[in-house]
Enzyme design. Structure first.
Site, mmCIF file in Angstrom:
data_model
loop_
_atom_site.group_PDB
_atom_site.id
_atom_site.type_symbol
_atom_site.label_atom_id
_atom_site.label_comp_id
_atom_site.label_asym_id
_atom_site.label_seq_id
_atom_site.Cartn_x
_atom_site.Cartn_y
_atom_site.Cartn_z
ATOM 1 N N HIS A 72 -13.524 24.742 -47.187
ATOM 2 C CA HIS A 72 -13.273 24.975 -45.764
ATOM 3 C C HIS A 72 -12.517 26.283 -45.616
ATOM 4 C CE1 HIS A 72 -13.954 20.813 -43.774
ATOM 5 N NE2 HIS A 72 -14.791 21.018 -44.769
ATOM 6 N N TYR A 200 -6.956 19.714 -35.820
ATOM 7 C CA TYR A 200 -5.602 19.188 -35.614
ATOM 8 C C TYR A 200 -5.329 19.297 -34.121
ATOM 9 C CZ TYR A 200 -4.573 19.420 -40.649
ATOM 10 O OH TYR A 200 -4.569 19.220 -42.014
ATOM 11 N N PRO A 292 2.103 13.468 -43.427
ATOM 12 C CA PRO A 292 0.778 13.930 -43.864
ATOM 13 C C PRO A 292 0.251 15.187 -43.172
ATOM 14 C CG PRO A 292 0.621 11.902 -42.588
ATOM 15 C CD PRO A 292 2.062 12.129 -42.838
ATOM 16 N N LYS A 296 -0.123 17.912 -47.616
ATOM 17 C CA LYS A 296 0.614 18.411 -48.776
ATOM 18 C C LYS A 296 0.999 17.338 -49.805
ATOM 19 C CE LYS A 296 0.512 22.683 -47.943
ATOM 20 N NZ LYS A 296 -0.848 22.965 -48.388
HETATM 21 P P1 FAD Z 1 0.867 7.328 -56.129
HETATM 22 O O1 FAD Z 1 -0.477 7.714 -55.667
HETATM 23 O O2 FAD Z 1 1.703 6.474 -55.265
HETATM 24 O O3 FAD Z 1 0.696 6.643 -57.545
HETATM 25 C C1 FAD Z 1 1.750 5.975 -58.194
HETATM 26 C C2 FAD Z 1 1.169 4.905 -59.078
HETATM 27 O O4 FAD Z 1 2.224 4.258 -59.781
HETATM 28 C C3 FAD Z 1 0.458 3.813 -58.295
HETATM 29 O O5 FAD Z 1 -0.845 3.635 -58.811
HETATM 30 C C4 FAD Z 1 1.330 2.586 -58.450
HETATM 31 O O6 FAD Z 1 0.578 1.382 -58.477
HETATM 32 C C5 FAD Z 1 2.001 2.874 -59.785
HETATM 33 N N1 FAD Z 1 3.309 2.215 -59.938
HETATM 34 C C6 FAD Z 1 4.266 2.029 -59.013
HETATM 35 N N2 FAD Z 1 5.324 1.398 -59.542
HETATM 36 C C7 FAD Z 1 5.017 1.178 -60.835
HETATM 37 C C8 FAD Z 1 5.724 0.552 -61.900
HETATM 38 N N3 FAD Z 1 6.939 0.033 -61.720
HETATM 39 N N4 FAD Z 1 5.111 0.496 -63.104
HETATM 40 C C9 FAD Z 1 3.873 1.015 -63.292
HETATM 41 N N5 FAD Z 1 3.177 1.617 -62.310
HETATM 42 C C10 FAD Z 1 3.739 1.699 -61.103
HETATM 43 N N6 FAD Z 1 -1.390 12.710 -48.608
HETATM 44 C C11 FAD Z 1 -2.130 13.621 -48.011
HETATM 45 O O7 FAD Z 1 -2.048 14.788 -48.404
HETATM 46 N N7 FAD Z 1 -2.995 13.267 -46.983
HETATM 47 C C12 FAD Z 1 -3.118 11.970 -46.570
HETATM 48 O O8 FAD Z 1 -3.903 11.682 -45.689
HETATM 49 C C13 FAD Z 1 -2.342 11.000 -47.168
HETATM 50 N N8 FAD Z 1 -2.400 9.720 -46.757
HETATM 51 C C14 FAD Z 1 -1.581 8.802 -47.350
HETATM 52 C C15 FAD Z 1 -1.610 7.490 -46.919
HETATM 53 C C16 FAD Z 1 -0.761 6.537 -47.505
HETATM 54 C C17 FAD Z 1 -0.799 5.105 -47.014
HETATM 55 C C18 FAD Z 1 0.133 6.933 -48.525
HETATM 56 C C19 FAD Z 1 1.072 5.922 -49.162
HETATM 57 C C20 FAD Z 1 0.141 8.242 -48.963
HETATM 58 C C21 FAD Z 1 -0.704 9.196 -48.374
HETATM 59 N N9 FAD Z 1 -0.709 10.517 -48.802
HETATM 60 C C22 FAD Z 1 -1.480 11.426 -48.204
HETATM 61 C C23 FAD Z 1 0.120 10.981 -49.864
HETATM 62 C C24 FAD Z 1 -0.650 11.064 -51.175
HETATM 63 O O9 FAD Z 1 -1.580 10.040 -51.261
HETATM 64 C C25 FAD Z 1 0.390 10.979 -52.281
HETATM 65 O O10 FAD Z 1 1.218 12.115 -52.187
HETATM 66 C C26 FAD Z 1 -0.219 10.886 -53.681
HETATM 67 O O11 FAD Z 1 -0.895 9.674 -53.856
HETATM 68 C C27 FAD Z 1 0.890 11.012 -54.725
HETATM 69 O O12 FAD Z 1 0.387 10.703 -55.980
HETATM 70 P P2 FAD Z 1 1.316 10.026 -57.066
HETATM 71 O O13 FAD Z 1 0.432 9.855 -58.253
HETATM 72 O O14 FAD Z 1 2.565 10.815 -57.201
HETATM 73 O O15 FAD Z 1 1.754 8.632 -56.452
HETATM 74 C C1 DHB Z 2 -6.532 14.465 -44.265
HETATM 75 C C2 DHB Z 2 -5.236 14.031 -44.201
HETATM 76 C C3 DHB Z 2 -4.257 14.907 -43.787
HETATM 77 O O1 DHB Z 2 -2.975 14.502 -43.735
HETATM 78 C C4 DHB Z 2 -4.548 16.199 -43.417
HETATM 79 O O2 DHB Z 2 -3.562 17.015 -42.993
HETATM 80 C C5 DHB Z 2 -5.832 16.629 -43.504
HETATM 81 C C6 DHB Z 2 -6.837 15.749 -43.933
HETATM 82 C C7 DHB Z 2 -7.588 13.518 -44.688
HETATM 83 O O3 DHB Z 2 -7.284 12.384 -45.053
HETATM 84 O O4 DHB Z 2 -8.762 13.910 -44.648
#
Ligand code: FAD
Ligand code: DHB
Length: 389
Positions: A72, A200, A292, A296
């Site tokens: 994009h 947005y 969100p 980022k």
């Molecule tokens: P996570 O994806 O949370 O992964 C952590 C993992 O650790 C999980 O699989 C969990 O099961 C595991 N875990 C937890 N505790 C334990 C334990 N005690 N022992 C073993 N394993 C454990 N970001 C965006 O940029 N755009 C979005 O639209 C967006 N939507 C989101 C919607 C939701 C509901 C959430 C919660 C987050 C969203 N995010 C979004 C943020 C983005 O998804 C996260 O920043 C990203 O997933 C971070 O990755 P991570 O691997 O650090 O953490």
């Molecule tokens: C999406 C989520 C976001 O928070 C954003 O800023 C842009 C795209 C998405 O889930 O597609």
């Protein structure tokens, strides 16, 4: 069991770190509390920075991303019935790539499994011991059996609700937090996106975002009340509300259909400092959360992985502690800038309770400034496509 790095959490940051360590000859074990299917069922982020894409390539897992991701070159910012475009490519020379977090995670699992990586699912009672010594170890239970892994380092990639951050003593840990007085209601629908780029939208009824995963899979969000639950919102009510918040030209051509996923996420800014305690390093949501707006969350998780990988390579390849000593500072320097951008973009586009007429005028003036000022658009675009590592 013994390994070089125990990775707690099999989300995107844990898997990417484990795969990159493998590429550079460093052994790891990943402990995940849930099942693989559960992790893959979570619909989350969708927009990847180019530096993240490059990191996936370094990890040898970017073939499908290159083939199926969508570049994009810009985005639309809408307010009331008007809109303008910020051209990322013209402003920065770089696009972003639309490719779902689910797909990133799927590709990483496939690569880890193909390489014979040690992934342990359904782990319970994970605990980190001796993080402040040179001989840390992790204990956990799986299938009712207690296990222990000795390691050189522990990477806490276990998300916001994980145990890694909590392991750092309170007299060392400092937390910074802002809770926003609203959430995002998101739906996924098997319909063509309303526009070929993201929209947005700021409106008197609140924020809306039109995003996508591919030509026939759309992702839409609307700002909602924190007291709402997904069951309160029928699909019809969602579509009606979305249409009221985007310019008529898009509302009129929006293709609606049944939702295949519907969820609400609260909005929060959060940072913990430091991101290292002895031999324990935090990565991704375990250390920080952004609202969100601006996409980022996943991208900041990837930047931590980049800094931690380089720190661990410095240790194993050069016998130097310099990288690990600088990890927290290097990671946080970039994190705080992403926190600032996400906070700014959230503040710009949402309606807040108790906003005064003056506050609304300020928001509007800032949108007008962004529309008309090339330097402001450049600053926005540089942050959106991702600051350099
Ligand atoms: P996570 O994806 O949370 O992964 C952590 C993992 O650790 C999980 O699989 C969990 O099961 C595991 N875990 C937890 N505790 C334990 C334990 N005690 N022992 C073993 N394993 C454990 N970001 C965006 O940029 N755009 C979005 O639209 C967006 N939507 C989101 C919607 C939701 C509901 C959430 C919660 C987050 C969203 N995010 C979004 C943020 C983005 O998804 C996260 O920043 C990203 O997933 C971070 O990755 P991570 O691997 O650090 O953490
Ligand atoms: C999406 C989520 C976001 O928070 C954003 O800023 C842009 C795209 C998405 O889930 O597609």
């Amino acid at each position: 069991m013994r390994t070089q790095v125990v990775v707690i959490g099999g989300g995107p940051s844990g898997l990417l770190l484990s795969q990159l360590l493998h590429v550079h000859g460093i052994d790891s074990v990943v402990l995940e509390r849930k099942t693989k299917d559960y992790v893959l069922g979570r619909i989350r982020a969708g927009v990847l920075e180019q530096v993240f894409v490059d990191l996936m390539a370094q990890a040898g897992v970017a073939d499908r991303l290159h083939a199926e991701g969508f570049e994009h070159n810009g985005t639309l910012i809408a307010y009331e019935d008007d809109s303008f475009r910020v051209d990322f490519r013209a402003q920065t020379g770089t696009p972003v790539v639309v490719y779902g977090q689910t797909e990133v995670t799927r590709d990483l699992y496939a690569a880890r499994e193909a390489a014979g990586g040690n992934l342990i699912f359904n782990t319970e009672d994970v605990a980190i011991h001796g993080a402040e010594t040179d001989a840390p170890y992790v204990t956990f239970t799986v299938d009712g059996q207690e296990q222990r892994i000795d390691a050189d380092f522990v990477a806490g990639c276990d998300g916001f609700h994980g145990i890694s951050r909590q392991t750092i003593p309170l007299n060392i840990r400092r937390e910074y937090e802002k809770i926003y007085p609203f959430g995002w209601l998101g739906i996924l629908s098997e319909t063509p996106p309303v526009h070929h780029e993201l929209i947005y939208a700021s409106s008197a009824r609140g924020f809306a975002l039109c995003s996508m995963r591919n030509e026939n899979l759309s992702r839409y969000y609307i700002q909602c009340s924190l007291s709402d639950s997904p069951e309160d919102w029928t699909d019809a009510a969602f579509w009606t509300e979305l249409k009221r918040r985007i310019p008529a030209q898009f509302a009129d051509s929006l293709v609606t259909g049944p939702s295949v996923e519907k969820s609400i996420a609260p909005l929060r800014s959060f940072v913990t400092e430091p991101m290292r305690w002895g031999r324990l390093f935090l990565c991704g949501d375990a250390a920080h959360i952004v609202p969100p707006t601006g996409a980022k969350g996943l991208n900041t998780a990837a930047s931590d992985v980049h800094y931690l990988l380089n720190a661990l390579r410095d240790y194993y390849e050069n016998g130097s502690d310099q990288g690990i000593d600088a990890y927290s500072q290097n990671a946080l320097a970039r994190i705080w800038k992403a926190e600032r951008f996400s906070w700014w973009f959230t503040s710009l586009l949402h309606r807040f309770p108790y906003q005064s007429e003056f506050d609304l005028k300020m928001q509007r003036a800032e949108i007008d400034f962004l529309r008309s000022n090339d330097a402001a658009q450049k600053a926005m675009a540089e942050n959106y496509v991702g600051l350099p590592y």
